[in-house]
Design an enzyme around this catalytic site. Structure first.
Site, PDB file in Angstrom:
ATOM      1  N   GLY A 330       0.894  -1.325   0.256  1.00 15.45           N
ATOM      2  CA  GLY A 330      -0.051  -0.132   0.041  1.00 15.45           C
ATOM      3  C   GLY A 330       0.844   1.169  -0.048  1.00 15.45           C
ATOM      4  N   GLY A 332       0.647   5.392   1.288  1.00 15.41           N
ATOM      5  CA  GLY A 332      -0.104   6.625   2.247  1.00 15.41           C
ATOM      6  C   GLY A 332       0.681   7.866   2.080  1.00 15.41           C
ATOM      7  N   GLY A 333       0.008   8.602   2.774  1.00 20.58           N
ATOM      8  CA  GLY A 333       0.668  10.043   2.751  1.00 20.58           C
ATOM      9  C   GLY A 333       1.883   9.872   3.383  1.00 20.58           C
ATOM     10  N   GLY A 335       4.207   7.193   3.902  1.00 17.08           N
ATOM     11  CA  GLY A 335       5.064   6.214   3.385  1.00 17.08           C
ATOM     12  C   GLY A 335       4.678   5.132   2.560  1.00 17.08           C
ATOM     13  N   VAL A 337       4.214   0.906   2.052  1.00 16.54           N
ATOM     14  CA  VAL A 337       4.137  -0.390   2.980  1.00 16.54           C
ATOM     15  C   VAL A 337       4.583  -1.535   1.983  1.00 16.54           C
ATOM     16  CG1 VAL A 337       2.908  -1.697   4.616  1.00 16.54           C
ATOM     17  CG2 VAL A 337       2.423   0.675   4.519  1.00 16.54           C
ATOM     18  N   LYS A 351       6.740  -0.568   6.794  1.00 15.38           N
ATOM     19  CA  LYS A 351       6.306   0.892   6.275  1.00 15.38           C
ATOM     20  C   LYS A 351       7.645   1.777   6.488  1.00 15.38           C
ATOM     21  CE  LYS A 351       3.452   4.719   7.349  1.00 15.38           C
ATOM     22  NZ  LYS A 351       2.318   5.236   8.409  1.00 15.38           N
ATOM     23  N   ASP A 451      -6.532   9.629  13.869  1.00 14.05           N
ATOM     24  CA  ASP A 451      -6.453   9.299  12.545  1.00 14.05           C
ATOM     25  C   ASP A 451      -7.279   7.832  12.281  1.00 14.05           C
ATOM     26  OD1 ASP A 451      -6.384   9.828   9.624  1.00 14.05           O
ATOM     27  OD2 ASP A 451      -4.416   8.913   9.420  1.00 14.05           O
TER      28      ASP A 451
END
Length: 632
Positions: A330, A332-333, A335, A337, A351, A451
């Site tokens: 995946g 994300g903002g 980093g 994974v 990550k 979050d």
């Protein structure tokens, strides 16, 4: 160090040198071919490029895998994180290239709703650009200067873009953020033609690799930059066929008395000998002193927490356990994974953090806090990697992935393909609530997650939920419940109102309660085909609509088929979620109370006051430039 170990190291060096002599005896002519190939520029239309780019006339061994360019009809494209971009300009001196999303070339309705995300190991959006968020499948009238209709899941819905502002909870089913110039983003009112022109003009991306300095030195010495696909390392190809260029030896002839073959033998032999001596020195050092860190804060951290902290890995070990970051799980903002395997065979999720600036104090504190947690509904931290520029968190691997994959199917709400039954939804909701209760009350230090959303809830084989991603977490003493934030942090649609409007209250553990309530509503709203029910109520948000179920104006079965027992579960989830999303923080229950409500009978629950959910209550927000998740 025992003499036997030193003798063994020297013997190994001798064997390596002999092996290299055999290999060098038959040096292939491909070195010269590689030099010729890699001096060839990528050319397509008016665009030219060299290392780290490759494609067209330029072979794959002349650039990095992530930098492949494709030429068609004199137009160049590049694919980054499964999104195709048109490459408009490449400026090698500043290491910047300008790209435009190809799926937005014919309007604002892309065939796939995918965010603009870049691999932080190689790319970053240049200064001067801000993310503009397009929202699709909206069930309410958007307060936006521009609206348009797009097909979402086979039906036409009103869509729009957010100029930085708030998306009403449950009002839209999908969002996509795309970088635009700061001038356009801050203009306030944007005409359709102006926005289309800005998207077509694209945005600038700066590239950086671990081999940029090596390439500069290689070119300075008359070589051509490339990449060895076998060793997965940078290679400098020289006119003479060697991999170490110099102005004298690679001016077109071998002026010295030694042939290329013996130069390579001497150079490689020296490297092997030096490496052996260096290895012996490191073995002596670490056998004497144990694992030693070069960063004073890490040393102080280890002394403070002792055996409590999880294992620390080097970046080389992280790269090895992920097979050079081969399987990406995946993005994300904060980093990327990757899937990894430890030496004992355990699977892990690694990550790689994209932000590695500063002295690392917050990172170390985060590692310390998470490593001291132990709960069935909190993802376990296995280890970490800490360096001045490379930092990573290593978590247990959960095979089912994140909760959003069960709420949505093929990136769309699972209206016609529910993945979870009501009892499973109830158990997942209860597990998340227990995890949050533990963070708020079960640790020596209170942890605010800030979050909570479906993407940050992971599921194991038995669909047991585990809270993950503590990148925005804040720590506070148990006797305190409030924290101060320099700027809003969280994800739009899940953020509590007080996070961005302090006149509504202070940011506290009740902010997580709000996000939890929105998460439950998301689980319920994405489960069944409710679009037909609310399609004619364009001014009504989903929480407004679902509140009427509590008031008895509609049958709960509009959410999907359910038994009489399941009907009690659904009513309980509705009541709990509506209590959690009360506008005033003090009106929300604690997570301990939420657990009690979920474990108790539905008859004992009272209907909460109707939450204030109008768009007028949501102040304008400045969206971040790198993600739809807001952080300081």
């Amino acid at each position: 160090m025992p003499a036997f170990s030193v003798h063994s190291s020297l013997t190994l060096s001798t064997i390596l040198v002999i092996g290299l002599l055999i290999v060098v005896k038959n040096i292939p002519s491909c070195f010269c071919d590689s030099y010729s190939n890699c001096t060839t520029q990528y050319a397509c239309g008016n665009l030219n490029a060299t290392y780290p780019f490759w494609g067209n006339q330029r072979p794959s061994g002349c650039g990095l895998h992530e930098f492949e360019l494709r030429c068609r009809n004199d137009n160049t494209t590049i694919e980054l994180n499964n999104v195709t971009y048109q490459v408009l300009q490449i400026t090698a001196d500043t290491q910047i290239f300008r790209i435009a999303r190809q799926d937005f070339a014919d309007g604002f309705c892309p065939p796939e709703f995918v965010n603009t995300t870049l691999d932080p190991q190689f790319f970053e959006v240049a200064n001067g650009y801000t993310n503009l968020t397009f929202v699709y499948g909206c069930l309410s009238i958007m307060q936006s200067p521009l609206t348009f209709n797009c097909n979402v899941n086979g039906a036409t819905y009103q869509s729009s873009y957010v100029q930085p502002g708030a998306v009403g909870p449950g009002s839209c089913y999908k969002s996509v953020y795309v970088p635009v110039s700061d001038g356009v983003a801050l203009a306030g009112l944007i005409d359709k033609a102006g926005l289309e022109n800005d998207l077509a003009h694209g945005f600038e991306v700066r590239w950086t690799t671990d081999y940029d300095s090596d390439c500069s030195e290689c070119v300075h010495n008359g070589g051509a930059c490339g990449y060895n696909l076998n060793s997965t390392q940078f290679s400098c190809y020289c006119p003479s066929g060697s991999t170490t260029c110099s102005s004298s030896s690679d001016s077109g002839s071998n002026g010295s008395g030694f042939s290329l073959k013996w130069k390579l033998i001497a150079g490689i032999g020296g490297i092997v000998t030096f490496s052996s001596i260096l290895a012996c020195w490191f073995a002596w050092k670490y056998s004497r002193n144990g694992t030693k860190y070069d960063h004073q804060k890490v040393e102080a951290f280890m002394k403070k927490y002792g055996s409590v902290v999880v294992k620390r890995y080097s970046y080389w070990e992280v790269k090895n356990m992920t097979n050079s970051f081969k399987v990406k799980l995946g993005q994300g903002g904060y980093g990327s994974v990757y899937k990894g395997t430890l030496s004992d065979g355990r699977l892990v999720a690694v990550k790689i953090l994209s932000e590695s600036t500063g002295d690392g104090e917050e990172f170390i504190n985060e590692v310390a806090s998470i490593s001291r947690t132990a709960h069935v509904n909190i993802v376990a931290l296995v280890g970490f990697c800490y360096g001045k520029t490379k930092r990573a968190l290593i978590y247990e691997f959960l095979s089912k992935g994140s909760l959003d994959k069960f709420i949505y199917h093929n990136n769309e709400p699972t209206w016609t393909n529910p993945g979870l039954d009501w009892e499973t939804l109830h158990q997942i909701s209860l597990g998340i609530a227990r995890g949050l209760q533990y963070l708020h009350q079960g640790c020596s230090t209170r942890i605010l997650h800030l979050d909570i959303k479906p993407q940050n809830i992971l599921l194991d084989e038995d669909l047991c939920p585990k809270i993950s991603d503590f990148g925005l977490a804040k720590l506070c003493e148990m006797k305190r419940s409030e924290v101060s934030l320099v700027a809003p942090r969280g994800t739009i649609g899940y953020m509590a109102p007080e996070v961005y409007s302090r006149n509504l209250g202070a940011v506290s553990h009740k902010s997580d309660v709000y996000s939890y309530g929105m998460l439950i509503l998301e689980m319920m709203g994405g489960r069944q085909n409710v679009k037909d029910v609310v399609s004619n109520t364009s001014e009504m948000y989903f929480p407004d609509w679902i509140y009427k179920l509590v008031e008895g104006e509609r049958d709960l079965r509009v959410l999907g088929p359910m038994s009489s027992e399941e009907e009690g579960i659904v009513r309980k989830l509705i009541l709990v979620s509506l209590w959690c999303i009360q506008t005033i923080p003090s009106n929300r229950p604690s997570m301990k109370k939420v657990v009690e409500m979920l474990e108790g009978s539905v008859e004992s629950l009272q209907a909460p006051p109707k939450p204030c959910l109008s768009t007028a209550t949501y102040p304008l927000l400045q969206l971040p430039s790198t993600s739809s998740t807001i952080s300081p």
